[in-house]
Enzyme design. Structure first.
Site, PDB file in Angstrom:
ATOM      1  CD  GLU A  58      -7.152   6.723   4.942  1.00  0.00           C
ATOM      2  OE1 GLU A  58      -7.683   6.445   3.859  1.00  0.00           O
ATOM      3  OE2 GLU A  58      -5.994   7.186   5.027  1.00  0.00           O
ATOM      4  CG  HIS A  68      -1.995   1.064   1.154  1.00  0.00           C
ATOM      5  ND1 HIS A  68      -3.351   0.807   1.200  1.00  0.00           N
ATOM      6  CD2 HIS A  68      -1.905   2.406   1.032  1.00  0.00           C
ATOM      7  CE1 HIS A  68      -4.036   1.931   1.114  1.00  0.00           C
ATOM      8  NE2 HIS A  68      -3.169   2.929   1.036  1.00  0.00           N
ATOM      9  CG  HIS A  91      -7.663   3.914   0.271  1.00  0.00           C
ATOM     10  ND1 HIS A  91      -7.185   3.353  -0.874  1.00  0.00           N
ATOM     11  CD2 HIS A  91      -6.619   4.604   0.824  1.00  0.00           C
ATOM     12  CE1 HIS A  91      -5.901   3.691  -1.027  1.00  0.00           C
ATOM     13  NE2 HIS A  91      -5.537   4.443  -0.017  1.00  0.00           N
ATOM     14  N   GLY A 149      -9.032   8.425  -2.319  1.00  0.00           N
ATOM     15  CA  GLY A 149      -9.716   9.723  -2.345  1.00  0.00           C
ATOM     16  C   GLY A 149     -10.622   9.914  -1.148  1.00  0.00           C
TER      17      GLY A 149
END
Ligand code: ZN
Length: 340
Positions: A202, A21, A199, A172
């Protein structure tokens, strides 16, 4: 916590590593970025390298995204991508990273009149200058441009997949663009033979993680930090074995976790969740993979043997073919720095 000798601490640098990552544009070495800044006339508010360093301190995730966008205005031409591709690969070699799967976010650069195909070719040209590290590419479709644009980008990526683009990702503004919007594009990506990750957990909570699991059907989850808020999700992650690409320092820098000692990675490890350790945007977060391992040992009581297992798990969770994984695992275990 045990006191470490110098040799102990040095081991983190010497040991062979994998990264799963890592964003190309977040890994541009500072001096390389500074050169690009000068090439395009600079920014009066960023007069020197110290000011550039200061800019890479964030109070929250939206501010991080804002800085990300600012930086990208200085990567404008194809030759810039070759330049940063080579610079990032050299840095990985310096860190003893032997294999990496690296995101690149082509849609962020369409405003400069560049194409996905051209950007991919330019990056690969730069990576090819550095044969000591193998780098596979993951095309980030970038949520902020919406699902229609993501579908177009995916088709463009498919045209250049022979340049070592093995997967697609979704980065994003997670809080504004939930996974469900991208169901069709992920389905199409799988049909085209790409591996997938996104993602999640987060900048948004457990529902976003459930979304990438159930709707996007990802092979790996980027971060998954906020899974801790949902015991059912923790249970599911443990049972299913879906790997998390954990990036501890990144989570501190963007304010997702207050301090390293509070990072859920220790609980995830104890629970038996499949985790890999990564840097995300090492230059923007002033970290390295060695620093991430050090932090786990110093602040979260990981043993060196656990770090070795995490490194090997990085190989297992990579998208290399099985025979290549086995070769790499053997190569690592027989490295003179592995047990030392
Ligand atoms: Zn990331």
């Amino acid at each position: 916590m045990m006191l470490q000798t110098f040799a102990d601490s040095d081991w983190f640098d010497r040991v062979p590593k994998v990264e799963l990552h890592l964003h190309l544009e977040g890994a541009i070495p500072l001096n390389t970025l500074w050169e690009l800044l000068q090439k395009y006339g600079g920014d009066p508010e960023v007069p020197d390298m110290d000011a550039l360093r200061r800019l890479f301190k964030y109070v929250d995730f939206p501010q991080f995204i804002k800085t990300w966008v600012w930086k990208n205005q200085y990567v404008r031409e194809y030759e810039d991508f070759t330049f940063i591709g080579e610079a990032v690969a050299r840095e990985l070699v310096r860190m003893n990273v032997r294999y990496a799967e690296v995101f690149y976010s082509a849609p962020d650069f369409f405003r400069h009149g560049l194409t996905t195909q051209g950007i991919t070719k330019a990056i690969r040209k730069g990576l090819n200058f550095v044969p000591d590290v193998e780098i596979a590419l993951i095309a980030d479709l970038v949520r902020d441009f919406g699902p229609e644009k993501a579908e177009i980008t995916l088709r463009e990526v498919a045209e250049v997949s022979e340049l070592g683009v093995i997967g697609i990702g979704l980065g994003g503004s997670e809080q504004d663009f939930p996974p469900e919007l991208f169901e069709r594009v992920f389905e199409e990506a799988r049909r085209l033979g790409f591996r997938t990750c996104a993602h999640a957990g987060e900048a948004a909570g457990p529902s976003s993680i459930w979304g990438v699991i159930n709707v996007l059907k990802v092979d790996r989850i980027g971060h998954g930090t906020r899974a801790l808020e949902d015991p059912k999700l923790i249970e599911f992650l443990t049972q299913s074995g879906i790997p998390l690409e954990v990036c501890p320092t990144s989570n501190i820098c963007t304010g997702v976790v207050a301090r390293m000692a509070d990072h859920p990675v220790r609980k995830y490890q104890n629970q038996g969740i499949s985790i890999t350790i990564n840097t995300d945007d090492p230059v923007m977060f002033d970290t390295t993979l060695a620093e991430e391992y050090r932090a786990l040992v110093d602040e979260l009581d990981f043993s060196r043997s656990e770090i070795r297992k995490l490194i090997l798990n990085g190989i297992s969770c990579s998208w290399l073919p099985t025979d290549r994984k086995e070769k790499l695992q053997k190569l690592f275990s027989s490295d003179p720095n592995w047990q030392s």
